[in-house]
Design a protein around this motif. Sequence first.
Motif, PDB file in Angstrom:
ATOM      1  N   ARG A 102       0.871  -1.174   0.000  1.00 11.17           N
ATOM      2  CA  ARG A 102       0.000   0.000   0.000  1.00 11.17           C
ATOM      3  C   ARG A 102       0.908   1.224   0.000  1.00 11.17           C
ATOM      4  NH1 ARG A 102      -5.488   1.102   3.149  1.00 11.17           N
ATOM      5  NH2 ARG A 102      -6.161   0.112   1.231  1.00 11.17           N
ATOM      6  N   LEU A 103       0.690   2.097  -0.969  1.00 15.19           N
ATOM      7  CA  LEU A 103       1.403   3.371  -1.033  1.00 15.19           C
ATOM      8  C   LEU A 103       0.476   4.416  -0.436  1.00 15.19           C
ATOM      9  CD1 LEU A 103       2.760   3.076  -4.672  1.00 15.19           C
ATOM     10  CD2 LEU A 103       3.826   2.312  -2.554  1.00 15.19           C
ATOM     11  N   TYR A 104       0.942   5.068   0.612  1.00 13.87           N
ATOM     12  CA  TYR A 104       0.088   5.946   1.384  1.00 13.87           C
ATOM     13  C   TYR A 104       0.711   7.332   1.481  1.00 13.87           C
ATOM     14  CZ  TYR A 104      -2.723   7.470   5.386  1.00 13.87           C
ATOM     15  OH  TYR A 104      -3.567   8.148   6.209  1.00 13.87           O
ATOM     16  N   ASN A 105       0.111   8.302   0.803  1.00 11.49           N
ATOM     17  CA  ASN A 105       0.507   9.705   0.900  1.00 11.49           C
ATOM     18  C   ASN A 105       1.999   9.924   0.632  1.00 11.49           C
ATOM     19  OD1 ASN A 105      -2.133   9.886   1.659  1.00 11.49           O
ATOM     20  ND2 ASN A 105      -1.738  10.514   3.748  1.00 11.49           N
ATOM     21  N   LEU A 106       2.508   9.347  -0.431  1.00  8.86           N
ATOM     22  CA  LEU A 106       3.910   9.541  -0.802  1.00  8.86           C
ATOM     23  C   LEU A 106       4.161  10.982  -1.209  1.00  8.86           C
ATOM     24  CD1 LEU A 106       4.620   6.442  -3.064  1.00  8.86           C
ATOM     25  CD2 LEU A 106       5.325   6.787  -0.706  1.00  8.86           C
ATOM     26  N   ASP A 107       5.313  11.491  -0.884  1.00  7.58           N
ATOM     27  CA  ASP A 107       5.695  12.830  -1.322  1.00  7.58           C
ATOM     28  C   ASP A 107       6.712  12.691  -2.450  1.00  7.58           C
ATOM     29  OD1 ASP A 107       6.373  15.446  -1.721  1.00  7.58           O
ATOM     30  OD2 ASP A 107       7.077  15.808   0.329  1.00  7.58           O
ATOM     31  N   LEU A 108       6.227  12.807  -3.681  1.00  5.19           N
ATOM     32  CA  LEU A 108       7.103  12.675  -4.846  1.00  5.19           C
ATOM     33  C   LEU A 108       7.559  14.026  -5.377  1.00  5.19           C
ATOM     34  CD1 LEU A 108       5.197   9.882  -6.808  1.00  5.19           C
ATOM     35  CD2 LEU A 108       7.156   9.639  -5.286  1.00  5.19           C
ATOM     36  N   SER A 109       7.231  15.111  -4.679  1.00  2.00           N
ATOM     37  CA  SER A 109       7.548  16.445  -5.191  1.00  2.00           C
ATOM     38  C   SER A 109       9.047  16.682  -5.325  1.00  2.00           C
ATOM     39  CB  SER A 109       6.924  17.522  -4.305  1.00  2.00           C
ATOM     40  OG  SER A 109       7.465  17.449  -2.998  1.00  2.00           O
ATOM     41  N   GLU A 110       9.856  16.045  -4.507  1.00  6.51           N
ATOM     42  CA  GLU A 110      11.303  16.256  -4.542  1.00  6.51           C
ATOM     43  C   GLU A 110      12.050  15.118  -5.231  1.00  6.51           C
ATOM     44  OE1 GLU A 110      13.091  18.714  -2.391  1.00  6.51           O
ATOM     45  OE2 GLU A 110      11.262  19.730  -1.789  1.00  6.51           O
ATOM     46  N   ALA A 111      11.313  14.115  -5.723  1.00  4.96           N
ATOM     47  CA  ALA A 111      11.967  12.971  -6.352  1.00  4.96           C
ATOM     48  C   ALA A 111      12.579  13.381  -7.680  1.00  4.96           C
ATOM     49  CB  ALA A 111      10.953  11.849  -6.573  1.00  4.96           C
TER      50      ALA A 111
END
Length: 119
Positions: A102-111
Amino acid sequence: ADDFRNDRFKLIPRLVRAPLTLRLACPSRPAITAKGGRGVPQRYFSTPEYVEVDMDISKEAIANRVLGLVRPVSKLIVADLAFVLEGQRQEELPEVVLGAARLYNLDLSEAAVPLLEEA
């Protein structure tokens, strides 16, 4: 063998929570991710205890477009991912889930995401 895995490794995604536009753009349909080596490039690492699959979605146009939709709203998303080997013969059925996440609220903004190379 990798060819066998590429022909059968299936991802079953399900968006549990996501903006409506993303849910409409990304239906919950099973997909063979490597499509005989023509889809998402995958590398496999295994021991008797585990199998690891490294997927490079930046090299596949559709996966890269989905990432473009997901990235700005990633903190709002809850997604379930299941992985199976596709059963292609009667004796291989029913398919059994190898693993799930389960992916929960990942922060990809800085990836850091490499751009897809232009063909």
